[in-house]
Write a protein that holds these residues in place. Structure first.
Motif, PDB file in Angstrom:
ATOM      1  N   GLY A   1       0.627  -1.201  -0.025  1.00 10.80           N
ATOM      2  CA  GLY A   1      -0.073   0.040  -0.008  1.00 10.80           C
ATOM      3  C   GLY A   1       0.713   1.249   0.050  1.00 10.80           C
ATOM      4  N   ASN A   2       2.049   0.982  -0.258  1.00 11.72           N
ATOM      5  CA  ASN A   2       3.023   2.432  -0.419  1.00 11.72           C
ATOM      6  C   ASN A   2       3.088   2.928  -1.722  1.00 11.72           C
ATOM      7  N   PHE A   3       1.687   3.536  -1.872  1.00 15.28           N
ATOM      8  CA  PHE A   3       1.948   4.188  -3.023  1.00 15.28           C
ATOM      9  C   PHE A   3       1.232   5.454  -3.207  1.00 15.28           C
ATOM     10  N   THR A   4       1.034   6.363  -3.888  1.00 14.22           N
ATOM     11  CA  THR A   4       0.147   7.518  -4.113  1.00 14.22           C
ATOM     12  C   THR A   4      -0.512   7.704  -5.438  1.00 14.22           C
ATOM     13  N   THR A   5      -1.901   7.932  -5.198  1.00 11.72           N
ATOM     14  CA  THR A   5      -2.735   7.934  -6.490  1.00 11.72           C
ATOM     15  C   THR A   5      -2.546   9.520  -6.966  1.00 11.72           C
ATOM     16  N   HIS A   6      -2.724   9.337  -8.147  1.00 15.02           N
ATOM     17  CA  HIS A   6      -2.693  11.079  -8.983  1.00 15.02           C
ATOM     18  C   HIS A   6      -3.727  11.746  -8.047  1.00 15.02           C
ATOM     19  N   THR A   7      -4.958  11.463  -7.851  1.00  7.23           N
ATOM     20  CA  THR A   7      -5.757  12.194  -7.279  1.00  7.23           C
ATOM     21  C   THR A   7      -5.275  12.873  -5.719  1.00  7.23           C
ATOM     22  N   LYS A   8      -4.530  11.941  -5.017  1.00  6.31           N
ATOM     23  CA  LYS A   8      -4.120  12.399  -3.739  1.00  6.31           C
ATOM     24  C   LYS A   8      -2.915  13.663  -3.924  1.00  6.31           C
ATOM     25  N   ILE A   9      -2.139  13.264  -5.003  1.00  5.42           N
ATOM     26  CA  ILE A   9      -1.139  14.224  -5.237  1.00  5.42           C
ATOM     27  C   ILE A   9      -2.022  15.618  -5.714  1.00  5.42           C
ATOM     28  N   LYS A  10      -2.934  15.438  -6.344  1.00  6.49           N
ATOM     29  CA  LYS A  10      -3.534  16.721  -6.944  1.00  6.49           C
ATOM     30  C   LYS A  10      -4.175  17.445  -5.709  1.00  6.49           C
ATOM     31  N   GLU A  11      -4.569  16.761  -4.685  1.00  2.32           N
ATOM     32  CA  GLU A  11      -5.346  17.435  -3.751  1.00  2.32           C
ATOM     33  C   GLU A  11      -4.395  18.037  -2.695  1.00  2.32           C
ATOM     34  N   ASP A  12      -3.233  17.905  -2.620  1.00  2.00           N
ATOM     35  CA  ASP A  12      -2.352  18.503  -1.624  1.00  2.00           C
ATOM     36  C   ASP A  12      -0.840  18.121  -2.319  1.00  2.00           C
ATOM     37  N   PRO A  13      -0.489  18.649  -3.266  1.00  5.24           N
ATOM     38  CA  PRO A  13       0.744  18.268  -4.019  1.00  5.24           C
ATOM     39  C   PRO A  13       1.990  18.552  -3.009  1.00  5.24           C
ATOM     40  N   LYS A  14       2.133  19.721  -2.453  1.00  4.11           N
ATOM     41  CA  LYS A  14       3.476  20.116  -1.704  1.00  4.11           C
ATOM     42  C   LYS A  14       3.582  19.013  -0.312  1.00  4.11           C
ATOM     43  N   SER A  15       2.421  18.790   0.545  1.00  2.73           N
ATOM     44  CA  SER A  15       2.667  17.862   1.628  1.00  2.73           C
ATOM     45  C   SER A  15       2.742  16.180   1.095  1.00  2.73           C
ATOM     46  N   ARG A  16       2.165  15.911  -0.203  1.00  6.57           N
ATOM     47  CA  ARG A  16       2.411  14.586  -0.418  1.00  6.57           C
ATOM     48  C   ARG A  16       3.816  14.258  -1.115  1.00  6.57           C
ATOM     49  N   LEU A  17       4.387  15.394  -1.749  1.00  8.30           N
ATOM     50  CA  LEU A  17       5.910  15.387  -2.205  1.00  8.30           C
ATOM     51  C   LEU A  17       6.517  15.046  -1.044  1.00  8.30           C
ATOM     52  N   ILE A  18       6.540  15.972  -0.037  1.00  8.30           N
ATOM     53  CA  ILE A  18       7.245  15.888   1.313  1.00  8.30           C
ATOM     54  C   ILE A  18       7.255  14.440   1.595  1.00  8.30           C
ATOM     55  N   GLU A  19       6.048  13.880   1.875  1.00  8.58           N
ATOM     56  CA  GLU A  19       5.734  12.595   2.370  1.00  8.58           C
ATOM     57  C   GLU A  19       6.546  11.354   1.645  1.00  8.58           C
ATOM     58  N   ILE A  20       6.185  11.617   0.216  1.00  8.25           N
ATOM     59  CA  ILE A  20       6.952  10.589  -0.600  1.00  8.25           C
ATOM     60  C   ILE A  20       8.485  10.680  -0.497  1.00  8.25           C
ATOM     61  N   MET A  21       9.138  11.906  -0.316  1.00  4.57           N
ATOM     62  CA  MET A  21      10.620  12.037  -0.309  1.00  4.57           C
ATOM     63  C   MET A  21      10.997  11.294   0.882  1.00  4.57           C
ATOM     64  N   ARG A  22      10.392  11.442   1.994  1.00 11.25           N
ATOM     65  CA  ARG A  22      10.767  10.790   3.174  1.00 11.25           C
ATOM     66  C   ARG A  22      10.487   9.296   3.214  1.00 11.25           C
ATOM     67  N   ALA A  23       9.455   8.771   2.675  1.00  7.19           N
ATOM     68  CA  ALA A  23       9.385   7.480   2.530  1.00  7.19           C
ATOM     69  C   ALA A  23      10.197   6.733   1.549  1.00  7.19           C
ATOM     70  N   ASP A  24      10.738   7.488   0.509  1.00  4.60           N
ATOM     71  CA  ASP A  24      11.634   6.822  -0.284  1.00  4.60           C
ATOM     72  C   ASP A  24      13.196   6.856   0.398  1.00  4.60           C
TER      73      ASP A  24
END
Length: 97
Positions: free
Chosen positions: A66-89
């Motif tokens: 379940g460690n993935f992000t949908t396009h819809t979630k990124i569109k909702e709040d791109p900045k916070s999702r990007l930070i979250e993704i970078m930390r997870a990576d």
């Protein structure tokens, strides 16, 4: 010199090559083959087929967990999702070379 003449000359040199020279020739040809395959990691390093398969398997495992992000979630709040993704990576070691 055409390709046929070049092949004859190279074959003659290969017949007389020692183990070290043969390994060098093999490595050169392997590197060319990998470059032509176009398989690279995110840092631009060429991946062997084994490494590529390992990377795919890791990505599939992450997806199944379940460690993935949908396009819809990124569109909702791109900045916070990007930070979250970078930390997870960073934590996953997915992009370690």
């Amino acid at each position: 010199m055409d390709a046929t003449e070049l092949r004859v000359q190279l074959l003659e040199k290969i017949k007389n090559a020692d183990d070290e020279q043969l390994n060098i020739i093999k490595n050169i040809l392997d590197n060319i083959e990998q470059e032509r395959s176009g398989t690279y990691n995110v840092q631009g390093k060429i991946l062997s087929q084994e490494d590529f398969k390992r990377e795919i398997a890791k990505a599939e495992d992450e997806y199944e967990k379940g460690n993935f992000t949908t396009h819809t979630k990124i569109k909702e709040d791109p900045k916070s999702r990007l930070i979250e993704i970078m930390r997870a990576d960073e934590d996953s070691g997915l992009y370690d070379s």
